[in-house]
Structures are given as structure tokens and as C-alpha cells.
Design a protein around this motif. Structure first.
Motif, short mmCIF file in Angstrom:
data_model
loop_
_atom_site.label_atom_id
_atom_site.label_comp_id
_atom_site.label_asym_id
_atom_site.label_seq_id
_atom_site.Cartn_x
_atom_site.Cartn_y
_atom_site.Cartn_z
N HIS A 65 1.12 -1.53 -0.03
CA HIS A 65 0.07 0.17 0.10
C HIS A 65 0.87 1.37 -0.47
N SER A 104 -6.01 3.51 0.71
CA SER A 104 -6.45 3.02 -0.63
C SER A 104 -7.62 2.76 0.03
N MET A 156 -7.97 6.55 -3.62
CA MET A 156 -8.28 5.98 -2.32
C MET A 156 -9.21 7.10 -1.24
N ARG A 158 -7.79 -0.67 -0.35
CA ARG A 158 -8.52 -1.85 0.47
C ARG A 158 -7.75 -2.16 1.06
N ASN A 159 -7.19 -0.46 1.91
CA ASN A 159 -6.73 -1.34 2.85
C ASN A 159 -6.54 -0.81 3.85
N LEU A 175 -5.81 3.36 -8.33
CA LEU A 175 -6.56 2.80 -7.27
C LEU A 175 -7.49 4.26 -6.85
N TYR A 190 -4.78 7.42 -7.31
CA TYR A 190 -3.25 7.16 -7.31
C TYR A 190 -2.46 5.35 -8.16
N HIS A 219 0.21 2.50 -7.97
CA HIS A 219 0.88 2.26 -7.06
C HIS A 219 0.95 0.49 -7.87
#
Length: 184
Positions: free
Chosen positions: A37, A134, A168, A136-137, A166, A159, A161
Motif C-alpha cells: 500500500h 487505498s 483513495m 483496499r487498505n 487505485l 493514485y 501504485h
């Protein structure tokens, strides 16, 4: 910049260019975990790159536009927190973090970010602290929630990565909210 105990053998200290070897060792121990991440895990490819990043943050500190601190657990650098940006005209800052796998689950990030937000709000007069992560984080989102931040929205495809765009999440806490949440 300050240093402070985080309890349980943990300490928050400035992360300066002379600590580049400790920094690269920390990133090396958690490179893939951190890099899921956090982009600088890929940018800190070697000792020179680690030193350049820390020199950049030393320049930001001198210009009062950013800060970086390490989190030491039993005198081993295991991660860190930072203000990626600080803007005293707008009274805003953007916080971030990283942590190697062996230090996860100990509350270190929440305690360290609490310390730097306290400093930013109470000592430096910052009104708004942002946290971008993210979608996803999940662990980072959980930190924002523990810090009593408000989820303000999602910046879609904002973003890149590791070659992937991604979404955010944008979280923030305002100084009056921070103070109210910190009252016993």
C-alpha cells in the motif's frame, strides 16, 4: 521535532538522514508487506535512496512543509509516521505511516499518529489533518476510525501504485473534533 515514549518499550523519534541504514533495514524487513500500500517501499531501493528520502524530509522540516518520525520498539526501528505535507497558511497537514510485519497489532501506529496530531494541533496550530488510504487498505482505514476521523469520500483512480490505478479514501479530523475526542 520531538521524541516521546509510546509506552511498552516503544518510542517516537525524528528520522534523520544519519539514520538511513536503520531506515533501509526496516524497509528491507517489511518491503513486500509495506509495499502493498505504501509507494516508498519501492522507492527505498538501496542505502542512497533511503538517504535521499530522509534528506528530502529534512529539507521539508527546515522549510516547515513536512516531517518524518521513526517508531522504535525495544530500540529497533520498526516503522514510522509522517506529515507528507504541512501547510501553515491553510493550517492543514496530511499524515501517513508504515510498519513492518513484526510490529503489527501492537497499537504503535495509532499511538504514534495520536502523538503527531496532538503536536500539530496543540503546538503548531494545524486545523485539519488528512489521512489518505487505498480503499483496499483495511488496517489503515481502521487507524483513521480509531483516530476519530471522518470519512469524507473516495477519490476515484487518484493514485497509481505498482502500475495500477487505485481509489483513495479521504479521511480527516478538524482541531475542535480532535480536542473533543481527546477529552476524558
Amino acid at each position: 521535532m520531538f521524541k516521546t515514549s509510546l509506552g511498552d518499550g516503544a518510542e517516537l523519534r525524528p528520522l534523520t538522514p544519519d539514520l538511513a541504514e536503520e531506515f533501509i533495514a526496516n524497509v528491507d524487513r517489511g518491503r513486500e508487506f509495506i509495499g502493498r500500500h505504501v509507494g516508498f517501499a519501492d522507492a527505498v531501493a538501496d542505502l542512497d535512496a533511503a538517504r535521499r528520502i530522509l534528506e528530502t524530509y529534512a529539507e521539508k522540516a527546515a522549510a516547515d512543509t513536512g516531517r518524518i518520525w521513526g517508531v522504535w520498539l525495544d530500540d529497533v526501528l520498526v516503522g514510522g509516521v509522517l506529515f507528507r505535507t504541512m501547510d501553515f497558511n491553510m493550517e492543514t497537514a496530511e499524515a501517513g505511516c508504515w510498519l513492518e510485519p513484526a510490529a503489527v497489532g501492537k497499537g504503535l501506529v495509532t499511538r504514534a499518529v495520536t502523538a503527531i496530531i496532538d503536536w500539530a494541533v496543540e503546538v503548531r496550530g494545524i486545523h485539519r489533518v488528512e489521512w489518505r488510504t487505498s480503499t483496499r487498505n483495511a488496517p489503515s482505514i481502521a487507524v483513521a476510525e480509531r483516530l476519530a476521523m471522518t470519512r469524507e469520500g473516495v477519490a476515484r483512480d487518484s493514485y497509481i501504485h505498482r502500475g495500477e490505478r487505485l481509489d483513495m479514501e479521504v479521511w480527516a479530523v478538524l482541531a475542535p473534533e480532535w480536542r473533543a475526542a481527546r477529552r476524558p
